[in-house]
Design an enzyme around this catalytic site. Structure first.
Site, PDB file in Angstrom:
ATOM      1  CB  CYS A  48      39.130  35.627  38.670  1.00  0.00           C
ATOM      2  SG  CYS A  48      38.320  35.604  37.086  1.00  0.00           S
ATOM      3  CD  GLU A  91      39.464  39.500  34.573  1.00  0.00           C
ATOM      4  OE1 GLU A  91      39.922  39.241  33.454  1.00  0.00           O
ATOM      5  OE2 GLU A  91      39.261  38.634  35.447  1.00  0.00           O
ATOM      6  CG  HIS A 117      37.263  31.732  40.105  1.00  0.00           C
ATOM      7  ND1 HIS A 117      36.577  32.933  40.096  1.00  0.00           N
ATOM      8  CD2 HIS A 117      37.558  31.457  38.805  1.00  0.00           C
ATOM      9  CE1 HIS A 117      36.480  33.363  38.845  1.00  0.00           C
ATOM     10  NE2 HIS A 117      37.066  32.484  38.054  1.00  0.00           N
TER      11      HIS A 117
END
Ligand code: HMG
Length: 430
Positions: A113, A81, A235
């Site tokens: 993500c 990103e 994450h």
């Protein structure tokens, strides 16, 4: 060797520079315990002007792809990103820098993500249909929120490269997974902005809410229970987020599965469960690497676990703001340790150079002019590859030694830049 789809090799690279978050806390007038304990972060990786997501990604992948033939890969997928071009896929530069075959598909994937996970799932489907072929998946990001913002201590950078194949010597990925998507504005970066906008508290709530959605779907489809998993990787925007998510799953698993635990309160007795601890080690010192971060967690777990994890099941939670999320699992391959790059990873992190807060701020604010002139980047320590500068709006990449030699002497972050010639540097395949 397992005949199932999964990850055959994994390696990472962050930058050569970091900021100690205790010093950042001092500079910002914040209690250092807020960063160390409240966020669970010790330092953050900072990219110098001659690194970007392309060089991070190619440097992460180089040691891994050197174990394969250049023509084994049908696709290079690049998840990011922090892209450097709205049109051209970063995977094109990466394939070139790595010297992989031109008979290759390339694509750049974006969904905050989460894009690395959708990339992994697409790559798994591909190799299931083409069992003798491989996919190189590179996730690479630079997390930027802005100087002095609440997000600043959660910045960082890093890239993870994975080879996906039907002979996975590291991890067999299980099929069902639970996934979820919703149109929300918790974190985003418009094309005109170099820094992300974020509603931090809302983003953390969404992270936990989507954990619940995806876990429920995963349990429904797989029939697996919390106890069926030996380790968990989440994450990692900052390591404390994963601790909270895990504590939520561990303590409230029954009520989460029943859809009852929606209060948003943390369960009591928050502590680092050994089922997640090894996976947090690298992130604590690199900071958030967005699309790479979940897989940096997997690398950290595999590299740092004293216990042989062969045959153990790992649960994975991937979250990408905006938002989409997925929960899936995988089983570690027997003998996986011989595939790892433990020494290289540890040395890389140990040899990083600490930056003062002032030097970090200068690096953060550095920009090359965008008027189409010839602008070399100042010469800093990088990985194997280097972003050498801009020539007529074209980005110039190459081996660090070759490009640094051409552009030297070191021009310094505020120094005058000498002109570089596009012909001298690697701009395209010859
Ligand atoms: P903040 O408002 O400055 O911090 O921003 P806070 O006041 O909430 O404090 C953070 C924690 O430190 C709290 O712990 C405090 O109690 C504690 P909690 O209550 O949450 O358990 N604390 C202390 N602890 C010890 N000693 C002290 C002390 N003082 C306070 N003296 C925030 C925090 C994370 C919101 C901010 O850094 C931010 O906006 N970060 C960026 C957004 C983010 O990381 N979101 C995470 C979920 S979204 C996601 O993961 C996606 C993402 O990776 C992007 C993508 O998908 O591409 C971000």
């Amino acid at each position: 060797m397992a005949m199932a789809a999964g990850i055959d090799g994994i390696s990472f690279y962050s930058s050569q520079y970091f900021v100690d978050l205790r010093k950042l806390a001092d500079a910002r007038g914040v209690d250092p315990a807020k960063y160390a304990e409240g966020l669970g972060q010790l330092s953050m990786g900072v990219v110098p002007p001659d690194e970007d997501v392309i060089t991070l990604g190619a440097s992460a992948a180089a040691p891994l792809v050197s174990r394969y033939q250049a023509d084994e890969f049908d696709i290079v997928m690049f998840a990011t990103e922090s892209g450097v071009d709205e049109s051209k896929a970063g995977a094109i530069y990466i394939r070139h820098l790595l010297g992989l075959s031109r008979e290759c598909r390339v694509v750049e994937l974006k969904q905050a993500c989460y894009s690395s996970t959708v990339g992994l799932q697409l790559a798994l489907s591909y190799v299931r249909a083409h069992p003798n072929r491989k996919v190189l998946l590179v996730a690479s990001d630079i997390a930027r929120y802005g100087l002095g913002t609440p997000g600043e201590p959660t910045q960082g950078c890093g890239a993870v490269a994975m080879v996906v194949s039907m002979q996975p010597r590291v991890l067999v990925v299980d099929s069902p997974s639970g996934y979820y998507t919703e149109d929300v504005m918790d974190f985003w970066r418009p094309c005109y902005s170099n820094e992300a906008f974020v509603d931090g508290k809302f983003s953390a709530k969404l992270y936990l809410a989507t954990l619940e959605h995806t876990w429920n779907a995963y349990v429904r489809k797989s029939g697996l229970k919390f106890e069926d998993h030996d380790r968990f990787c989440y994450h990692l925007p900052f390591s404390r987020m994963a601790e909270k998510a895990h504590a939520r799953l561990a303590a409230g698993v029954g009520s989460i599965v029943n859809g009852a635990n929606r209060s948003g309160e943390d369960p009591p007795g928050l502590s680092v469960d050994p089922r997640i601890a090894d996976g947090l080690i690298y992130n604590r010192v690199t900071g958030n690497s967005y699309s790479a971060s979940l897989y940096l967690g997997l690398t950290s777990l595999l590299d740092n676990s004293r216990e042989d994890l062969g045959g153990k099941r790992i649960g994975f939670f991937s979250y990408g703001s905006g938002c989409s999320a997925e929960f899936y699992s995988g089983t570690v391959s027997t003998g996986y340790r011989s595939q790892l790059f433990v020494e290289e990873h540890h040395q890389h992190l140990q040899r990083r150079t600490e930056l003062s807060v002032i030097d970090y701020e200068k690096m953060f604010q550095f920009r090359l002019p965008t008027d189409g002139g010839n602008y070399p980047t100042p010469n800093y320590r990088t990985g194997r590859f280097r972003f050498a500068g801009l020539v007529n709006h074209k980005r110039i990449y190459g081996e660090a030694e070759a490009t640094a030699a051409r552009v030297s002497p070191h021009v310094g972050i505020n120094g005058a830049a000498a002109a570089i010639s596009g012909q001298e540097l690697r701009t395209h395949d010859r």
